[in-house]
Design an enzyme around this catalytic site. Sequence first.
Site, PDB file in Angstrom:
ATOM      1  N   ASN A 251      25.403  39.026  41.706  1.00 29.24           N
ATOM      2  CA  ASN A 251      25.549  40.440  42.053  1.00 29.24           C
ATOM      3  C   ASN A 251      25.017  41.248  40.878  1.00 29.24           C
ATOM      4  O   ASN A 251      25.682  41.375  39.864  1.00 29.24           O
ATOM      5  CB  ASN A 251      27.024  40.768  42.326  1.00 29.24           C
TER       6      ASN A 251
ATOM      7  N   LYS B 288      24.500  44.370  40.696  1.00 28.93           N
ATOM      8  CA  LYS B 288      25.026  45.740  40.594  1.00 28.93           C
ATOM      9  C   LYS B 288      23.864  46.712  40.342  1.00 28.93           C
ATOM     10  O   LYS B 288      22.789  46.518  40.902  1.00 28.93           O
ATOM     11  CB  LYS B 288      26.114  45.791  39.510  1.00 28.93           C
TER      12      LYS B 288
ATOM     13  N   GLU C 100      34.286  47.710  43.030  1.00 30.10           N
ATOM     14  CA  GLU C 100      33.654  48.947  42.539  1.00 30.10           C
ATOM     15  C   GLU C 100      33.405  49.916  43.692  1.00 30.10           C
ATOM     16  O   GLU C 100      33.502  51.135  43.527  1.00 30.10           O
ATOM     17  CB  GLU C 100      32.362  48.597  41.782  1.00 30.10           C
TER      18      GLU C 100
ATOM     19  N   GLU D 292      37.962  38.317  43.921  1.00 32.21           N
ATOM     20  CA  GLU D 292      37.635  38.841  42.599  1.00 32.21           C
ATOM     21  C   GLU D 292      38.817  39.647  42.066  1.00 32.21           C
ATOM     22  O   GLU D 292      38.986  40.824  42.440  1.00 32.21           O
ATOM     23  CB  GLU D 292      36.405  39.762  42.670  1.00 32.21           C
TER      24      GLU D 292
ATOM     25  N   GLY E 175      34.083  41.892  34.535  1.00 34.75           N
ATOM     26  CA  GLY E 175      33.419  42.511  33.398  1.00 34.75           C
ATOM     27  C   GLY E 175      34.282  42.622  32.157  1.00 34.75           C
ATOM     28  O   GLY E 175      33.947  43.336  31.214  1.00 34.75           O
TER      29      GLY E 175
HETATM   30  P1  13P Z   1      31.361  39.911  36.067  1.00 32.86           P
HETATM   31  O1  13P Z   1      30.845  38.518  36.337  1.00 32.86           O
HETATM   32  O2  13P Z   1      30.428  40.730  35.223  1.00 32.86           O
HETATM   33  O3  13P Z   1      32.774  39.898  35.586  1.00 32.86           O
HETATM   34  O4  13P Z   1      31.372  40.663  37.483  1.00 32.86           O
HETATM   35  C1  13P Z   1      31.997  40.061  38.555  1.00 32.86           C
HETATM   36  C2  13P Z   1      31.658  40.807  39.784  1.00 32.86           C
HETATM   37  O5  13P Z   1      32.089  41.907  39.990  1.00 32.86           O
HETATM   38  C3  13P Z   1      30.742  40.168  40.735  1.00 32.86           C
HETATM   39  O6  13P Z   1      30.718  40.843  41.941  1.00 32.86           O
END
Ligand code: 13P
Length: 253
Positions: free
Chosen positions: A10, A12, A99, A169, A175
């Site tokens: 992902n 983002k 998010e 998640e 993050g």
């Molecule tokens: P991270 O791997 O950066 O923690 O993000 C996870 C995430 O939101 C994947 O959709």
Amino acid sequence: MSRRPIIAANWKMHKGPAEATEFIDEFENLIGGSSAVDIVISPAFVALGAAKGALANSDTTGLAAQNCHFEEKGAFTGEVSIGMLTEIGVDYVIIGHSERRSIFGEDDAIINAKAKALHAAGVKPIICIGETLEEREGGQLEAVLRRQLEVGLEGLSADKMAEAVIAYEPVWAIGTGKTAGPDEAQEAHAFVRKVLGELFGEEVAAKIRIQYGGSVKPANTAELMAQPDVDGALVGGASLEPGSFSEICKNAG
Ligand code: 13P
């Protein structure tokens, strides 16, 4: 029941068309034409076309969008329909990412409308769920996951659900560098599968792949994937670099 693992990147709001193409060329070289896991890359909308072109000869890697609208067309400025995404050739669409929920105000009813529209269009959803730290510490983990599943998946047909992917998640692990330990992940995944069994029957629940997401990196992939109900990963930060994402895919296999 053996479920083929699925590892998804992902990205983002990272990488435009040029960077997406560069990543894919390098990544496909590193993966080398075959993989023991399904691999999916989800670029931003504007990079999907370029990514599809770069993946044209790939036998290993599919394409996902990070979001969609649930209506077919209309006055929805800034939105993208599922028809537009299928025209590009996406295999999956991620919906309900935390998010989207926390920054853009999407609730379980909106996510349900998107899931229904994706099923109707024959596109596989990757449906994200997960609790905040406050909810976990308040003893709400199971209640939150149950609500997200019951409302988010309401009215979906069991036969199509077998093709869907759920991404667990925990919001506090996204993050932050904090990962749910393998036992914590397994416990949540087993609960998710139990609820899926109640909603769609055990046979279907046994087929649904449940990804873990939240600070997944090459070093913690294998121990997470060793858990019986962890069937893959949804990777943010560590998917932005071809070397680390290809290592995660290999360690998951
Ligand atoms: P991270 O791997 O950066 O923690 O993000 C996870 C995430 O939101 C994947 O959709």
